[in-house]
Design a protein around this motif. Structure first.
Motif, PDB file in Angstrom:
ATOM      1  N   SER A   5       0.838  -1.191   0.000  1.00 55.72           N
ATOM      2  CA  SER A   5       0.000   0.000   0.000  1.00 55.72           C
ATOM      3  C   SER A   5       0.876   1.245   0.000  1.00 55.72           C
ATOM      4  O   SER A   5       1.985   1.236   0.551  1.00 55.72           O
ATOM      5  CB  SER A   5      -0.940   0.016   1.214  1.00 55.72           C
ATOM      6  OG  SER A   5      -0.214   0.096   2.422  1.00 55.72           O
ATOM      7  N   HIS A  55     -11.618  -5.130   0.262  1.00 54.37           N
ATOM      8  CA  HIS A  55     -10.297  -5.290   0.868  1.00 54.37           C
ATOM      9  C   HIS A  55      -9.976  -6.760   1.091  1.00 54.37           C
ATOM     10  O   HIS A  55      -8.868  -7.226   0.770  1.00 54.37           O
ATOM     11  CB  HIS A  55     -10.230  -4.535   2.197  1.00 54.37           C
ATOM     12  CG  HIS A  55     -10.457  -3.066   2.062  1.00 54.37           C
ATOM     13  ND1 HIS A  55     -10.703  -2.250   3.144  1.00 54.37           N
ATOM     14  CD2 HIS A  55     -10.491  -2.258   0.968  1.00 54.37           C
ATOM     15  CE1 HIS A  55     -10.878  -1.007   2.721  1.00 54.37           C
ATOM     16  NE2 HIS A  55     -10.747  -0.992   1.406  1.00 54.37           N
ATOM     17  N   LEU A  70      -7.238  -0.571   5.077  1.00 49.63           N
ATOM     18  CA  LEU A  70      -6.685  -1.287   3.930  1.00 49.63           C
ATOM     19  C   LEU A  70      -5.167  -1.165   3.904  1.00 49.63           C
ATOM     20  O   LEU A  70      -4.455  -2.148   3.682  1.00 49.63           O
ATOM     21  CB  LEU A  70      -7.284  -0.746   2.629  1.00 49.63           C
ATOM     22  CG  LEU A  70      -6.674  -1.279   1.318  1.00 49.63           C
ATOM     23  CD1 LEU A  70      -6.752  -2.796   1.249  1.00 49.63           C
ATOM     24  CD2 LEU A  70      -7.384  -0.652   0.118  1.00 49.63           C
TER      25      LEU A  70
END
Length: 220
Positions: free
Chosen positions: A31, A180, A203
């Motif tokens: 991420s 997610h 997330l």
């Protein structure tokens, strides 16, 4: 899987990326977070070959061993369609086509067999819980359903990497949580690498690694 070195991006005199170095392993979920304007989406677009970096000293970008910056536009387009998948905040489905047709489009662009493509698209839609919605157009689907169709479209060519830009930013809480969880299920099922730009801390923290961008660089 992805090796980026000394990635810069200028828009006229504005420097958005200031020499980003990044290495992402195969099957990793990464991420990218940071304040608005930090350069997250710009970096994602360059990694996903949707934009090109401003060539600086020793700038390089390799995906699965392929030298991206030495490809011409035709080669790059083919590589992108065959090996990369994209999920955006707004699903970007074509409103005149059904869910099944939307999913098939990247495979048709790649010249794949129609019957085999439709079979695979149906399998993906069934996997994503949408087998009863394959003939519905986007305006007849909920936001969560539309985003799952977009996920199926991203998967149809069995990409090496899936790039997601605020994929749950337009969804309600329950749909976002489902999406997610789906990313991790897909990684286990298909082995894809995921690069996700998000403002959703839940997330971001679920990822194998969370990278924080500050003022055009990845903060260490």
């Amino acid at each position: 899987m992805i090796k980026a070195h000394n990635i810069h991006k200028y828009y006229d005199s504005l420097q958005v990326l200031k020499g980003v170095d990044l290495h992402i392993e195969k099957g990793e979920i990464v991420s990218i977070v940071g304040a608005s304007g930090a350069g997250k989406t710009t970096l994602l677009q360059i990694l996903g070959t949707l934009d090109k970096p401003s060539i600086d000293k020793e700038t390089s970008l390799h995906i699965n061993g392929e030298d991206i910056l030495n490809m011409n536009d035709k080669m790059l387009s083919k590589f992108r369609n065959n090996h990369l998948g994209f999920i955006f905040q707004f699903h970007q489905l074509l409103p005149e086509f059904t869910a099944l047709e939307n999913v098939c489009i990247p495979a048709f662009i790649a010249g794949k067999d129609k019957s085999e493509t439709e079979k695979e698209a149906k399998r993906l839609l069934d996997y994503l819980g949408l087998s009863h919605r394959i003939d519905h157009k986007p305006n007849a689907l909920s936001g969560g359903e539309q985003q799952r169709v977009a996920v199926a479209r991203a998967l149809i060519n069995k990409p090496l990497v899936i790039f997601a830009d605020e994929p749950s930013g337009n969804l309600d809480t329950a749909s976002a949580e489902n999406l997610h969880q789906l990313f991790f299920k897909l990684r286990e099922e298909f082995g894809q690498t995921f690069v996700i730009v998000t403002h959703n801390e839940e997330l971001a923290n679920m990822a194998d690694r969370k990278l924080v961008m500050v003022d055009g660089l990845i903060s260490l």
